[in-house]
Design a protein around this motif. Structure first.
Motif, mmCIF file in Angstrom:
data_model
loop_
_atom_site.group_PDB
_atom_site.id
_atom_site.type_symbol
_atom_site.label_atom_id
_atom_site.label_comp_id
_atom_site.label_asym_id
_atom_site.label_seq_id
_atom_site.Cartn_x
_atom_site.Cartn_y
_atom_site.Cartn_z
ATOM 1 N N ARG A 182 0.822 -1.215 0.000
ATOM 2 C CA ARG A 182 0.000 0.000 0.000
ATOM 3 C C ARG A 182 0.860 1.271 0.000
ATOM 4 O O ARG A 182 0.344 2.364 -0.216
ATOM 5 N N ILE A 183 2.156 1.109 0.271
ATOM 6 C CA ILE A 183 3.064 2.258 0.330
ATOM 7 C C ILE A 183 3.592 2.528 -1.072
ATOM 8 O O ILE A 183 4.120 1.644 -1.731
ATOM 9 N N LYS A 184 3.459 3.777 -1.533
ATOM 10 C CA LYS A 184 3.829 4.112 -2.905
ATOM 11 C C LYS A 184 5.031 5.053 -2.998
ATOM 12 O O LYS A 184 5.466 5.385 -4.095
ATOM 13 N N THR A 185 5.578 5.509 -1.875
ATOM 14 C CA THR A 185 6.746 6.389 -1.894
ATOM 15 C C THR A 185 7.778 5.871 -0.907
ATOM 16 O O THR A 185 7.446 5.210 0.080
ATOM 17 N N ARG A 186 9.051 6.214 -1.161
ATOM 18 C CA ARG A 186 10.113 5.753 -0.264
ATOM 19 C C ARG A 186 9.958 6.368 1.121
ATOM 20 O O ARG A 186 10.177 5.706 2.129
ATOM 21 N N ILE A 187 9.601 7.636 1.178
ATOM 22 C CA ILE A 187 9.450 8.284 2.481
ATOM 23 C C ILE A 187 8.285 7.675 3.251
ATOM 24 O O ILE A 187 8.292 7.610 4.484
ATOM 25 N N GLY A 188 7.277 7.188 2.509
ATOM 26 C CA GLY A 188 6.165 6.527 3.165
ATOM 27 C C GLY A 188 6.563 5.236 3.830
ATOM 28 O O GLY A 188 5.880 4.759 4.753
ATOM 29 N N SER A 189 7.694 4.658 3.400
ATOM 30 C CA SER A 189 8.182 3.421 4.009
ATOM 31 C C SER A 189 8.529 3.609 5.475
ATOM 32 O O SER A 189 8.475 2.653 6.261
ATOM 33 N N VAL A 190 8.881 4.838 5.835
ATOM 34 C CA VAL A 190 9.215 5.111 7.234
ATOM 35 C C VAL A 190 8.019 4.823 8.142
ATOM 36 O O VAL A 190 8.171 4.362 9.279
ATOM 37 N N LEU A 191 6.819 5.065 7.624
ATOM 38 C CA LEU A 191 5.613 4.816 8.422
ATOM 39 C C LEU A 191 5.453 3.339 8.762
ATOM 40 O O LEU A 191 4.837 2.986 9.767
ATOM 41 N N VAL A 192 6.014 2.467 7.897
ATOM 42 C CA VAL A 192 5.912 1.038 8.148
ATOM 43 C C VAL A 192 6.599 0.662 9.449
ATOM 44 O O VAL A 192 6.159 -0.260 10.151
ATOM 45 N N ALA A 193 7.664 1.372 9.797
ATOM 46 C CA ALA A 193 8.371 1.091 11.051
ATOM 47 C C ALA A 193 7.442 1.248 12.243
ATOM 48 O O ALA A 193 7.478 0.444 13.187
ATOM 49 N N PHE A 194 6.592 2.271 12.212
ATOM 50 C CA PHE A 194 5.660 2.497 13.326
ATOM 51 C C PHE A 194 4.548 1.445 13.328
ATOM 52 O O PHE A 194 4.077 1.035 14.392
ATOM 53 N N ILE A 195 4.142 1.009 12.132
ATOM 54 C CA ILE A 195 3.128 -0.045 12.064
ATOM 55 C C ILE A 195 3.676 -1.360 12.593
ATOM 56 O O ILE A 195 3.002 -2.106 13.314
ATOM 57 N N LEU A 196 4.953 -1.649 12.264
ATOM 58 C CA LEU A 196 5.587 -2.890 12.726
ATOM 59 C C LEU A 196 5.786 -2.901 14.241
ATOM 60 O O LEU A 196 5.921 -3.970 14.848
ATOM 61 N N LEU A 197 5.821 -1.712 14.826
ATOM 62 C CA LEU A 197 5.963 -1.640 16.291
ATOM 63 C C LEU A 197 4.833 -2.387 16.995
ATOM 64 O O LEU A 197 5.049 -2.995 18.051
ATOM 65 N N ILE A 198 3.649 -2.350 16.406
ATOM 66 C CA ILE A 198 2.474 -2.932 17.067
ATOM 67 C C ILE A 198 2.630 -4.440 17.259
ATOM 68 O O ILE A 198 2.573 -4.918 18.403
ATOM 69 N N PRO A 199 2.838 -5.231 16.189
ATOM 70 C CA PRO A 199 2.978 -6.679 16.426
ATOM 71 C C PRO A 199 4.245 -7.049 17.184
ATOM 72 O O PRO A 199 4.231 -7.962 18.016
ATOM 73 N N ILE A 200 5.346 -6.338 16.918
ATOM 74 C CA ILE A 200 6.614 -6.680 17.592
ATOM 75 C C ILE A 200 6.515 -6.441 19.089
ATOM 76 O O ILE A 200 6.858 -7.312 19.901
ATOM 77 N N GLU A 201 6.034 -5.266 19.468
ATOM 78 C CA GLU A 201 5.932 -4.950 20.906
ATOM 79 C C GLU A 201 4.890 -5.824 21.591
ATOM 80 O O GLU A 201 5.080 -6.267 22.727
ATOM 81 N N LEU A 202 3.788 -6.095 20.898
ATOM 82 C CA LEU A 202 2.727 -6.921 21.488
ATOM 83 C C LEU A 202 3.215 -8.342 21.725
ATOM 84 O O LEU A 202 3.001 -8.914 22.810
ATOM 85 N N ILE A 203 3.888 -8.913 20.732
ATOM 86 C CA ILE A 203 4.374 -10.287 20.872
ATOM 87 C C ILE A 203 5.461 -10.381 21.934
ATOM 88 O O ILE A 203 5.474 -11.310 22.753
ATOM 89 N N LEU A 204 6.371 -9.411 21.945
ATOM 90 C CA LEU A 204 7.418 -9.410 22.976
ATOM 91 C C LEU A 204 6.817 -9.277 24.366
ATOM 92 O O LEU A 204 7.264 -9.919 25.321
ATOM 93 N N ALA A 205 5.782 -8.438 24.489
ATOM 94 C CA ALA A 205 5.132 -8.255 25.783
ATOM 95 C C ALA A 205 4.453 -9.540 26.246
ATOM 96 O O ALA A 205 4.578 -9.952 27.404
ATOM 97 N N LEU A 206 3.766 -10.203 25.303
ATOM 98 C CA LEU A 206 3.034 -11.416 25.662
ATOM 99 C C LEU A 206 3.952 -12.603 25.932
ATOM 100 O O LEU A 206 3.715 -13.398 26.850
#
Length: 487
Positions: A182-206
């Motif tokens: 869904r990301i169409k620009t390179r700068i938009g790729s930075v937003l993916v890092a914040f989206i990835l925070l959700i599953p990574i932090e949730l799984i690490l917490a659990l």
């Protein structure tokens, strides 16, 4: 992104399979050798002593990796053969795997196990290989990481942690795979890092934090997880342009860069051949819509259409759209005019290759006129001749379109040029024009090598009619009335 004939529906020689299999086995061997080297580097002691003391584990890892590699081979054999028949594709897949494992080893050793870029491979694969292939390779990678975590001293994780990171690697990768397209620009790729925070932090917490004895250590673990998310994206943004260059990949990011007004050839066309530039922009708009309508890559169609007539830069004044009041062909023989006109296909391919642009664009430049006759000059030559003429001497050299996108651009190019000459641009007249153009190309066997269907041609026709009637819509006549400020 050039279409490869080793895909579904094509016959491939046994030699191609044998060469692909050899390349695949060698790539697997290199991958395992790199893993063994990382293990020895991590051990840091006497190599012979380590090999003798851990021979069982080394054999187990080797056998496991061979099994996973075999599973991946058969997956590609049944689903997408180009990944086991094209040496560059095999090397690309294994290079992504190797790079992911090396980065995981380095960051895990010098930063922390939770900071490993577990989504890096998924981001690279979904961009370069496609969603379906990325899902499968991500599963293979998660299993490889699990084997390393369990049976080597690279990560120094206990059994519970290795299972936790198996889940983390798989889930983070899957989230990346479904978000990244869904990301169409390179700068938009930075937003993916914040989206990835959700599953990574949730799984690490659990999986990790609730079993930790020290709250401080648990907090550091979560911090490392956040670093892992950002490492995945930053490394992806760094290595993706390198892979685009080495393997001539046409990602959505590169396609958009190539269609920018600041791209070298586009900028030159805009300055030197403005008529061709405008024509190419309209053809690109039409081609994009047609490709989307029949399920082809619309971004690729748009970019290829930008460059389909770039060969006209050699003699821009010899083409109607760049002329003013006088036609230079009036001074030339039909034979010379034909040579100049049809050479723009070959000249375009040469310019594209000289500019180190994708070979796919060069193919489109050569194919978009197929073997069609240049009727205006053929008719002119007939009037000047006493006998019959060989129409092949007044036709483009070909080849005919080999992809559906090439066929789309062939039709869109002719339709846009012909529509400009219509006095009546009503939908009915435009539909008749486009229908005749398609039927003429069918009669001349221009679509025999691109597997396009009659249903798709109908969809293309309707889409082009809709686009052209929108571009060349009628306008009301402005009143001949002069007004001044006092009015």
């Amino acid at each position: 992104m050039k279409k490869n004939k080793a895909g579904k529906g094509y016959k491939v020689s046994r030699g191609s399979y044998a060469a692909g299999a050899v390349t695949y086995v060698l790539s697997t061997a290199v991958l395992f050798a790199a893993i063994l080297l990382m293990t020895l580097i991590n051990y840091g002691g006497d190599t012979n002593a380590y090999l003798q003391g851990n021979l069982t584990e080394i054999v187990l890892v080797c056998v496991s990796y061979c099994i996973l590699s075999g599973i991946m081979y058969f997956y590609f054999y049944f689903e997408n053969k180009k990944y086991i028949l094209q040496a560059s594709k095999i090397i690309e897949v294994f290079l992504i795997l190797l790079l992911s494992l090396v980065l995981t080893f380095v960051i895990g050793k010098f930063v922390g196990s939770a900071a490993r870029p577990v989504a890096f491979l998924a981001l690279m694969c979904v961009t370069l290989l496609g969603r379906r292939e990325a899902i499968f390779v991500n599963i293979i990678y998660a299993m490889q990481m699990f084997i390393l975590d369990n049976f080597t001293e690279i990560t120094a994780l206990n059994s519970t942690e290795s299972y936790n990171f198996l889940i983390l690697t798989f889930c983070a990768g899957m989230v990346a795979i479904f978000v990244m397209p869904r990301i169409k620009t390179r700068i938009g790729s930075v937003l993916v890092a914040f989206i990835l925070l959700i599953p990574i932090e949730l799984i690490l917490a659990l999986l990790e934090v609730f079993t930790a004895d020290d709250i401080g250590a648990a907090s550091i673990y979560l911090l490392y997880g956040a670093l892992g998310s950002f490492f995945s994206v930053l490394l992806y943004m760094f290595f993706l342009p390198i892979f685009e260059l080495i393997f001539s990949e046409l990602t959505v990011f590169r396609l958009r860069e190539l269609t920018s007004d600041q791209a070298k050839l586009i900028k030159r066309m805009k300055r030197v051949a403005p008529g061709t530039y405008h024509h190419s922009m309209v053809v690109a708009q039409i081609s994009e819509s047609c490709a989307q309508a029949i399920g082809e890559d619309s971004e690729l169609a748009r970019a290829a259409a930008y460059y389909h007539d770039v060969g006209k830069l050699k003699n821009p004044e010899m083409f109607t759209e760049n002329q003013t009041d006088y036609n230079l062909h009036n001074e030339l023989t039909p034979e010379l005019s034909v040579d100049i006109i049809r050479s723009h296909a070959r000249d375009g391919a040469q310019l594209i290759r000289k500019a180190h642009l994708p070979e796919y664009f060069a193919d489109i430049a050569i194919q978009h006129h197929g073997t069609l006759p240049i009727k205006y000059f053929y008719a002119k030559a007939l009037k000047m001749s006493d006998g019959e003429l060989n129409i092949a001497n007044y036709s483009y050299a070909g080849p005919t379109p080999e992809t559906k996108i090439s066929a789309i651009i062939m039709i869109a190019d002719a339709a846009e040029a012909a529509a400009r000459s219509l006095s009546d641009r009503s939908p009915e007249k435009v539909e008749e024009l486009v229908r005749n153009l398609i039927e003429e190309r069918l009669d001349m066997e221009q679509f025999d090598h691109c597997s396009i269907t009659m249903s798709e041609l109908t969809t293309i026709k309707l889409t082009i009619v809709s686009q052209l009637t929108g571009v060349y819509h009628s306008r009301i006549a402005y009143p001949k009335l002069k007004v001044s400020k006092r009015h």
